[in-house]
Scaffold this active site. Structure first.
Site: not given
Length: 686
Positions: A538, A624, A658
């Site tokens: 991320s 995501d 995600h």
């Protein structure tokens, strides 16, 4: 295309002009998710990655079996007591998802745990395996039992896009009620009498901006809009105080917060503001009997704890004043005491505030560890539930007896196969950054490992998120093969307090990247590391792309998971999810030329050049909603076209979000692939 050749993305020049700067983005076409060419390209990349990692299949299967064999597959959590029930979750061998359960409570002491056995009198509340069915992805967004224990609200998602459907179950009859509300966000809160449930919904940019009240037994279209947040920088959330006396509705940006409260026994009433928002002031409210506790940073960078009257909650009187060396993280209020979770010198800690005595802190024996309150839903209790771990101590659950000041170990996560913490050792080192700042590094290694050794260096460094020293079963597969594992606690995170965060954001963001490189060079200089593979996800994936540009020679390989590598283009587009909110983290390059130039100087996609890069493995998910799949897709395409070295691999989960694969066995197999790639890249093949 030969099966041995990597896919070559087509180039479709797209012009972008900002602040007089014209940029041609040849891979912008990949942002169109429903374009058949996009899906075909991602599938071609998956096929190439499958072929390029085919030789790792035996090692991947070996590591998967190691993870599986070390994990007690049929297990249960330590029960938490609330309103006459013990609540817990358990897992069963061969099943992907957890099962939420409860049993009637007698006394303060949790029932005796027996591995592999449900507790006597068990009532199954939610079975994730039954709810998931044959779906490739499954997630629960909320599961909340009403204060009287008779109703349960829960929400589910089957795609990974984090849009959940809410259902309600009558726990007395087992009946799933007709109530069904699609498209809601995480979380929610019950009214005191269980007749109403409050939930949030998102706007087109995936921002939770509305709170609604649903009356049980009525149609979703009749739900009442309680509050709408029009400022695009703010998210909304709602919860119930530990005392269950108040509903707490919070509006929060990255730097500012505002809380509204309502008596939980008056669900149709009007929420009142605790203190109007003031830019740069963050605060949270906890009900503590005849007063509120307020944790805030008004004129207190590391936060201070204040009290406030119930009838005047905006008037704050200091209780624990600000300290430059201690970041106050959270406060939990109980009937007879309060508990403060804090951070000091890179470690977390617990301070007890007795109702009738002097405050004190709980001590722990290991040099590095992570501790915090865990599972304390009851307001009236003389015990504090704590979660504790270190890099060699598996996740542990303690009860702290406030009367005797004794720590009582309730459970330590089993590690099968003869794991002995005495076979491993952990260390704290300090690297020196380019500006002289000392950067902490947490290290774990198996005793007897010959050094220098291949090393996996992990980092994140954004949003004041701290990557604390904790235990990992999959990590043992690296340590037992002679690896060193290290965490670089770089600026932009929260490990050393709020200033540590402030010094790694906005126009100081490059400190995050240079700190990580300094940590890598320290590990080599001090004889820890022969070669280093870097890993992050991320915003930590942005870190990976930045350090690959900054110092590609420092790393033998890079693993970037759901990486935020096309940050400038994303933050320039206010129509995208999270963008406006993120301006308080990165700056606003759309309206500020200086921010634009600074971001352009470090964002990974913008700065790929023709140098020799280490092997890079990028992993993303099609659904995501936090970091879009196209960021790593564009990055890998540009690396292939522009850079030398590699190879550059892209793997896209076509049905996940995600967090990647949702089932635990699927997640273990994915982790086994990543670990086998790391070992192979570091030329450790055993």
């Amino acid at each position: 295309m030969s099966s041995q050749m990597p896919p070559k993305a087509k180039k479709v020049p797209s012009e972008r002009v900002h602040h007089g700067d014209t940029v041609i983005d040849e891979y912008a076409w990949l942002t169109v998710k429903d374009d058949p060419d996009t899906i075909a390209y991602l599938e071609a990349e998956n096929a190439y990655t499958e072929q390029a990692t085919a030789h790792l299949k035996p090692l991947q299967e070996t590591i998967f079996q190691e993870i599986k064999s070390r994990t007690l597959e049929t297990d249960l959590s330590v029960p938490s007591r609330k309103n006459g029930w013990w609540y817990y979750s358990r897992t069963e061998e061969g099943k992907q998802y957890g099962i939420q359960c409860r049993v009637a409570a007698t006394g303060e002491t949790p029932p005796e745990l027996k591995a592999g056995e449900p507790l006597p009198g068990e009532e199954v509340l939610l079975d994730g395996n039954e709810l998931a069915g044959d779906s490739d992805f499954f997630a629960i967004g909320t599961s909340a039992v009403s204060p009287d224990g008779t109703m349960m609200a829960y929400s589910v998602n089957f795609t990974g896009d984090e849009r959940f459907t809410l259902r309600v179950r009558n726990l007395a009859t087992g009946e799933i009620l007709p109530d069904e509300i699609p498209g809601i966000f995480y979380g929610g809160a019950w009214s005191a009498d269980g007749t109403a449930f409050f939930y949030t919904t998102v706007d087109e940019s995936w921002r939770p901006y509305r709170v609604h009240r649903h009356t049980i037994g009525t149609a979703a279209e009749d739900d009442v809009l309680v509050h709408e947040e029009t400022d695009e920088r703010f998210w909304l959330g709602i919860g119930l105080s530990r005392s269950e006396r108040y509903l707490m509705l919070a509006a929060e940006s990255k730097i500012t917060s505002e809380v509204r409260i309502l008596e939980a026994d008056d669900p149709a009433g009007e929420f009142r503001v605790v203190r109007p928002r003031e830019t740069g002031v963050e605060y949270g409210v906890e009900h503590a009997g005849d007063r509120f506790l307020v944790l805030h940073n008004r004129n207190a960078e590391n936060f201070e704890l204040a009290t406030a009257p119930l009838d005047d909650p905006g008037t704050w009187t200091p209780l624990i004043e600000h300290r430059a060396d201690t970041r106050l993280l959270n406060v939990d209020a109980f009937q007879s005491h309060s508990v403060v979770h804090f951070r000091r010198d890179g470690l977390t800690g617990i301070r007890i505030l007795p109702g009738d005595g002097e405050p004190y802190e709980i001590s722990f024996p290991e040099p590095i560890y992570d501790v915090g309150p865990a599972g304390n839903p009851e307001f009236v209790t003389e015990r504090l539930r704590l979660g504790y771990t270190s890099m060699i101590t598996p996740a542990s659950v303690y009860d702290y007896d406030l009367a005797t000041r004794e720590l009582i170990l309730l459970k330590r996560k089993p590690v099968l196969g003869g794991y002995d913490p005495d076979d491993y050792e952990q260390f704290r080192e300090w690297a020196t950054a380019s500006d002289g700042t000392r950067v902490p590094i947490s290290i774990v290694v198996r005793k007897g490992t010959e050094r220098p050794a291949p090393t996996l260096l992990y980092g994140y460094g954004s949003y004041e998120v701290s990557i604390d020293p904790s235990f990992s079963i999959p990590r043992l597969s690296l340590l037992d093969r002679g690896f060193v594992f290290a965490i670089a606690h770089i600026r932009g995170g929260g490990e050393m307090g709020r200033r540590w965060y402030e010094d790694g954001k906005f126009q100081q963001k490059k400190n995050t990247f240079t700190d990580f490189v300094a940590a890598a060079e320290h590990l080599k200089a001090e004889g820890w590391s022969s070669s280093i593979v870097a890993r992050g996800g991320s915003a930590g994936g942005l870190l990976m792309g930045a350090v690959a540009n900054l110092a590609p020679e420092s790393f033998a390989g890079v693993v970037a998971q759901v990486p935020f590598v096309d940050a400038l283009n994303t933050i320039l587009d206010p129509s995208l999810p999270l963008t406006v909110i993120e301006w308080d983290e990165w700056g606003d390059p759309l309206h500020n030329a200086d921010v634009y130039e600074y971001m352009k100087s470090y964002t990974p996609y913008e700065n790929v050049d023709d140098r020799v890069y280490p092997p890079i493995f990028a992993i993303t998910s099609l659904n995501d909603t936090r970091v879009f799949y196209h960021e790593p897709a564009k990055w890998v395409a540009k690396l292939r076209d522009t850079a030398r070295g590699g190879p550059f691999l892209l793997k896209t989960e076509m049905g996940a979000g995600h967090g990647g694969r949702s089932g635990r066995y699927d997640a273990w197999r994915e982790e086994a692939l990543v670990l086998s790639w790391i070992l192979d890249t570091a030329k450790v093949t055993k």
